[in-house]
Design a protein around this motif. Structure first.
Motif, PDB file in Angstrom:
ATOM      1  N   GLY A  18      11.435  94.798 -17.157  1.00  0.00           N
ATOM      2  CA  GLY A  18      12.416  94.454 -18.175  1.00  0.00           C
ATOM      3  C   GLY A  18      12.516  92.970 -18.458  1.00  0.00           C
ATOM      4  N   SER A  19      11.887  92.132 -17.647  1.00  0.00           N
ATOM      5  CA  SER A  19      11.879  90.679 -17.874  1.00  0.00           C
ATOM      6  C   SER A  19      10.566  90.285 -18.534  1.00  0.00           C
ATOM      7  CB  SER A  19      12.039  89.922 -16.550  1.00  0.00           C
ATOM      8  OG  SER A  19      13.278  90.223 -15.940  1.00  0.00           O
ATOM      9  N   LEU A  20      10.655  89.491 -19.603  1.00  0.00           N
ATOM     10  CA  LEU A  20       9.463  89.104 -20.350  1.00  0.00           C
ATOM     11  C   LEU A  20       8.959  87.736 -19.897  1.00  0.00           C
ATOM     12  CD1 LEU A  20      10.434  90.190 -23.992  1.00  0.00           C
ATOM     13  CD2 LEU A  20       9.120  91.469 -22.276  1.00  0.00           C
ATOM     14  N   TYR A  21       7.649  87.658 -19.700  1.00  0.00           N
ATOM     15  CA  TYR A  21       6.994  86.402 -19.312  1.00  0.00           C
ATOM     16  C   TYR A  21       5.777  86.209 -20.223  1.00  0.00           C
ATOM     17  CZ  TYR A  21       9.747  86.597 -15.010  1.00  0.00           C
ATOM     18  OH  TYR A  21      10.772  86.642 -14.101  1.00  0.00           O
ATOM     19  N   THR A  22       5.588  84.981 -20.676  1.00  0.00           N
ATOM     20  CA  THR A  22       4.428  84.664 -21.505  1.00  0.00           C
ATOM     21  C   THR A  22       3.562  83.653 -20.769  1.00  0.00           C
ATOM     22  OG1 THR A  22       5.663  85.074 -23.549  1.00  0.00           O
ATOM     23  CG2 THR A  22       3.637  83.781 -23.719  1.00  0.00           C
ATOM     24  N   THR A  23       2.285  83.959 -20.688  1.00  0.00           N
ATOM     25  CA  THR A  23       1.365  83.103 -19.949  1.00  0.00           C
ATOM     26  C   THR A  23      -0.030  83.228 -20.562  1.00  0.00           C
ATOM     27  OG1 THR A  23       0.561  82.544 -17.735  1.00  0.00           O
ATOM     28  CG2 THR A  23       0.861  84.886 -18.217  1.00  0.00           C
ATOM     29  N   SER A  24      -1.034  82.736 -19.845  1.00  0.00           N
ATOM     30  CA  SER A  24      -2.399  82.755 -20.364  1.00  0.00           C
ATOM     31  C   SER A  24      -3.289  83.666 -19.514  1.00  0.00           C
ATOM     32  CB  SER A  24      -2.992  81.341 -20.377  1.00  0.00           C
ATOM     33  OG  SER A  24      -3.176  80.886 -19.044  1.00  0.00           O
ATOM     34  N   LEU A  25      -4.397  84.044 -20.090  1.00  0.00           N
ATOM     35  CA  LEU A  25      -5.374  84.856 -19.362  1.00  0.00           C
ATOM     36  C   LEU A  25      -5.922  84.079 -18.167  1.00  0.00           C
ATOM     37  CD1 LEU A  25      -7.052  87.482 -19.246  1.00  0.00           C
ATOM     38  CD2 LEU A  25      -8.753  86.330 -20.690  1.00  0.00           C
ATOM     39  N   THR A  26      -6.093  82.782 -18.331  1.00  0.00           N
ATOM     40  CA  THR A  26      -6.600  81.947 -17.239  1.00  0.00           C
ATOM     41  C   THR A  26      -5.680  82.016 -16.028  1.00  0.00           C
ATOM     42  OG1 THR A  26      -7.634  80.447 -18.812  1.00  0.00           O
ATOM     43  CG2 THR A  26      -7.286  79.613 -16.590  1.00  0.00           C
ATOM     44  N   THR A  27      -4.359  81.948 -16.283  1.00  0.00           N
ATOM     45  CA  THR A  27      -3.384  82.010 -15.195  1.00  0.00           C
ATOM     46  C   THR A  27      -3.427  83.371 -14.510  1.00  0.00           C
ATOM     47  OG1 THR A  27      -1.910  80.397 -16.213  1.00  0.00           O
ATOM     48  CG2 THR A  27      -0.918  81.911 -14.640  1.00  0.00           C
ATOM     49  N   LEU A  28      -3.438  84.434 -15.284  1.00  0.00           N
ATOM     50  CA  LEU A  28      -3.394  85.790 -14.732  1.00  0.00           C
ATOM     51  C   LEU A  28      -4.645  86.131 -13.933  1.00  0.00           C
ATOM     52  CD1 LEU A  28      -1.816  87.641 -17.784  1.00  0.00           C
ATOM     53  CD2 LEU A  28      -0.702  87.136 -15.600  1.00  0.00           C
ATOM     54  N   THR A  29      -5.754  85.489 -14.229  1.00  0.00           N
ATOM     55  CA  THR A  29      -7.016  85.789 -13.536  1.00  0.00           C
ATOM     56  C   THR A  29      -7.418  84.676 -12.552  1.00  0.00           C
ATOM     57  OG1 THR A  29      -8.266  84.861 -15.389  1.00  0.00           O
ATOM     58  CG2 THR A  29      -7.875  87.248 -15.414  1.00  0.00           C
ATOM     59  N   ARG A  30      -6.447  83.819 -12.183  1.00  0.00           N
ATOM     60  CA  ARG A  30      -6.753  82.713 -11.275  1.00  0.00           C
ATOM     61  C   ARG A  30      -7.331  83.234  -9.963  1.00  0.00           C
ATOM     62  NH1 ARG A  30      -5.456  77.417 -10.845  1.00  0.00           N
ATOM     63  NH2 ARG A  30      -4.108  77.579 -12.662  1.00  0.00           N
ATOM     64  N   TYR A  31      -6.823  84.362  -9.479  1.00  0.00           N
ATOM     65  CA  TYR A  31      -7.340  84.968  -8.246  1.00  0.00           C
ATOM     66  C   TYR A  31      -7.972  86.315  -8.617  1.00  0.00           C
ATOM     67  CZ  TYR A  31      -4.495  81.360  -6.109  1.00  0.00           C
ATOM     68  OH  TYR A  31      -3.959  80.146  -5.776  1.00  0.00           O
ATOM     69  N   PRO A  32      -9.279  86.336  -8.835  1.00  0.00           N
ATOM     70  CA  PRO A  32      -9.958  87.532  -9.350  1.00  0.00           C
ATOM     71  C   PRO A  32      -9.793  88.762  -8.467  1.00  0.00           C
ATOM     72  CG  PRO A  32     -11.382  85.608  -9.490  1.00  0.00           C
ATOM     73  CD  PRO A  32     -10.196  85.199  -8.682  1.00  0.00           C
ATOM     74  N   ASP A  33      -9.605  88.568  -7.148  1.00  0.00           N
ATOM     75  CA  ASP A  33      -9.478  89.717  -6.252  1.00  0.00           C
ATOM     76  C   ASP A  33      -8.073  90.320  -6.254  1.00  0.00           C
ATOM     77  OD1 ASP A  33     -12.115  89.446  -5.495  1.00  0.00           O
ATOM     78  OD2 ASP A  33     -11.649  88.171  -3.767  1.00  0.00           O
ATOM     79  N   SER A  34      -7.129  89.675  -6.953  1.00  0.00           N
ATOM     80  CA  SER A  34      -5.766  90.194  -7.005  1.00  0.00           C
ATOM     81  C   SER A  34      -5.678  91.351  -7.989  1.00  0.00           C
ATOM     82  CB  SER A  34      -4.790  89.098  -7.425  1.00  0.00           C
ATOM     83  OG  SER A  34      -4.994  88.753  -8.789  1.00  0.00           O
ATOM     84  N   ILE A  82       5.944  84.619  -8.504  1.00  0.00           N
ATOM     85  CA  ILE A  82       4.545  85.050  -8.534  1.00  0.00           C
ATOM     86  C   ILE A  82       3.791  84.265  -9.606  1.00  0.00           C
ATOM     87  CG2 ILE A  82       2.996  86.997  -8.978  1.00  0.00           C
ATOM     88  CD1 ILE A  82       4.540  87.525  -6.468  1.00  0.00           C
ATOM     89  N   LEU A  83       4.361  84.217 -10.816  1.00  0.00           N
ATOM     90  CA  LEU A  83       3.694  83.572 -11.946  1.00  0.00           C
ATOM     91  C   LEU A  83       3.558  82.068 -11.726  1.00  0.00           C
ATOM     92  CD1 LEU A  83       2.417  83.956 -14.697  1.00  0.00           C
ATOM     93  CD2 LEU A  83       4.700  83.770 -15.730  1.00  0.00           C
ATOM     94  N   ASN A  84       4.612  81.441 -11.196  1.00  0.00           N
ATOM     95  CA  ASN A  84       4.530  80.001 -10.939  1.00  0.00           C
ATOM     96  C   ASN A  84       3.452  79.676  -9.910  1.00  0.00           C
ATOM     97  OD1 ASN A  84       6.428  79.165 -12.785  1.00  0.00           O
ATOM     98  ND2 ASN A  84       8.135  79.259 -11.343  1.00  0.00           N
ATOM     99  N   PHE A  85       3.282  80.551  -8.927  1.00  0.00           N
ATOM    100  CA  PHE A  85       2.222  80.345  -7.941  1.00  0.00           C
ATOM    101  C   PHE A  85       0.851  80.472  -8.610  1.00  0.00           C
ATOM    102  CE2 PHE A  85      -0.801  81.523  -4.651  1.00  0.00           C
ATOM    103  CZ  PHE A  85      -0.516  80.584  -3.659  1.00  0.00           C
ATOM    104  N   LEU A  86       0.702  81.426  -9.519  1.00  0.00           N
ATOM    105  CA  LEU A  86      -0.565  81.577 -10.232  1.00  0.00           C
ATOM    106  C   LEU A  86      -0.871  80.334 -11.075  1.00  0.00           C
ATOM    107  CD1 LEU A  86      -0.346  85.285 -11.448  1.00  0.00           C
ATOM    108  CD2 LEU A  86      -1.696  84.382  -9.548  1.00  0.00           C
TER     109      LEU A  86
END
Length: 243
Positions: A11-27, A59-63
């Protein structure tokens, strides 16, 4: 730069980039946005993840930074650890383990520092003693426990000393030392306060009784007293470990 991606996390919206979301490929997020795991969408077309939206902020800030930044006295390490485990972000899990180890050490070694003072005040032919106390501790949990047990009475009305602050740093108390009934009536006329302790509803008559009640509350709340100084000088420093 990739197009911004909006996620609906519980229910909480977050906007980020593909680069951030894939920073750790094994996640899990790395796998989702690499196309190896399916992505669910909400009715607005945002990527939907049925997890704790509040915790996803960390989680997102760590990414974004590969660094774990938490508020002072963060109280939800176990919950954040579960979320990190769900998203399978190994570096974040390792950072959390280090913080939990430090937090456990601090919690197990608690210092309570009581700074106190008193002064005399004349009311006609009577002299009353006003006691002032400030209680500091390395444990916010112990401060919250103490503040929930002591309360004032002003003109017959009870008033809690609990500040309700999330990161409470100290408790400040001031009350009149109990004396004769006639004197106490004069205290009330001056709008000074008496101090009581729950659940016994005992009036705190002097500093020694206050110290005894502090120790009793701490011990009953799971803190083990290790030392009690024999000197009567301010400040009074008590050492506990949390069971």
């Amino acid at each position: 730069m990739s197009e911004p991606i909006t996620l609906n996390v519980g229910g909480s919206l977050y906007t980020t980039s593909l680069t951030t979301l894939t920073r750790y490929p094994d996640s899990m997020l790395g796998s989702m946005f690499a196309g190896t795991l399916p992505i669910k969408k909400d009715v607005q077309g945002n990527c939907f993840i049925d997890r704790d939206g509040k915790m996803f902020r960390y989680i997102l800030n760590f990414l974004r930074t590969s660094h774990l930044d938490l508020p002072v006295d963060f109280q939800e390490l176990d919950l954040l650890n579960r979320e990190a485990d769900f998203f399978q972000i190994q570096p974040l899990l390792e950072a959390l383990q280090k913080i939990k180890a430090i937090s456990t050490k601090v919690r197990m070694n608690t210092i309570l520092n009581i700074i106190y003072d008193s002064h005399l005040h004349n009311i006609g032919s009577f002299t009353v003693k006003i006691i002032s106390v400030q209680v500091f501790s390395t444990s916010c949990a112990l401060l919250k426990l103490l503040s929930s047990k002591f309360y004032h009475t002003i003109n017959g009305e009870s008033a809690s000393v609990d500040t309700k602050e999330e990161d409470q740093k100290f408790i400040s108390l001031e009350w009149v030392e109990s004396g004769l009934n006639a004197m106490e009536r004069r205290y009330l006329m001056q709008n000074w306060k008496s101090l009581y302790v729950a659940p016994s509803q005992q009036k705190i008559k002097n500093l020694q009784m206050f110290f005894q009640q502090v120790i009793k509350i701490a011990v009953n709340g799971g803190f083990l007293l290790h030392s009690f100084p024999t000197t009567s000088s301010s400040p009074l420093i008590l050492h506990f470990t949390q069971c």
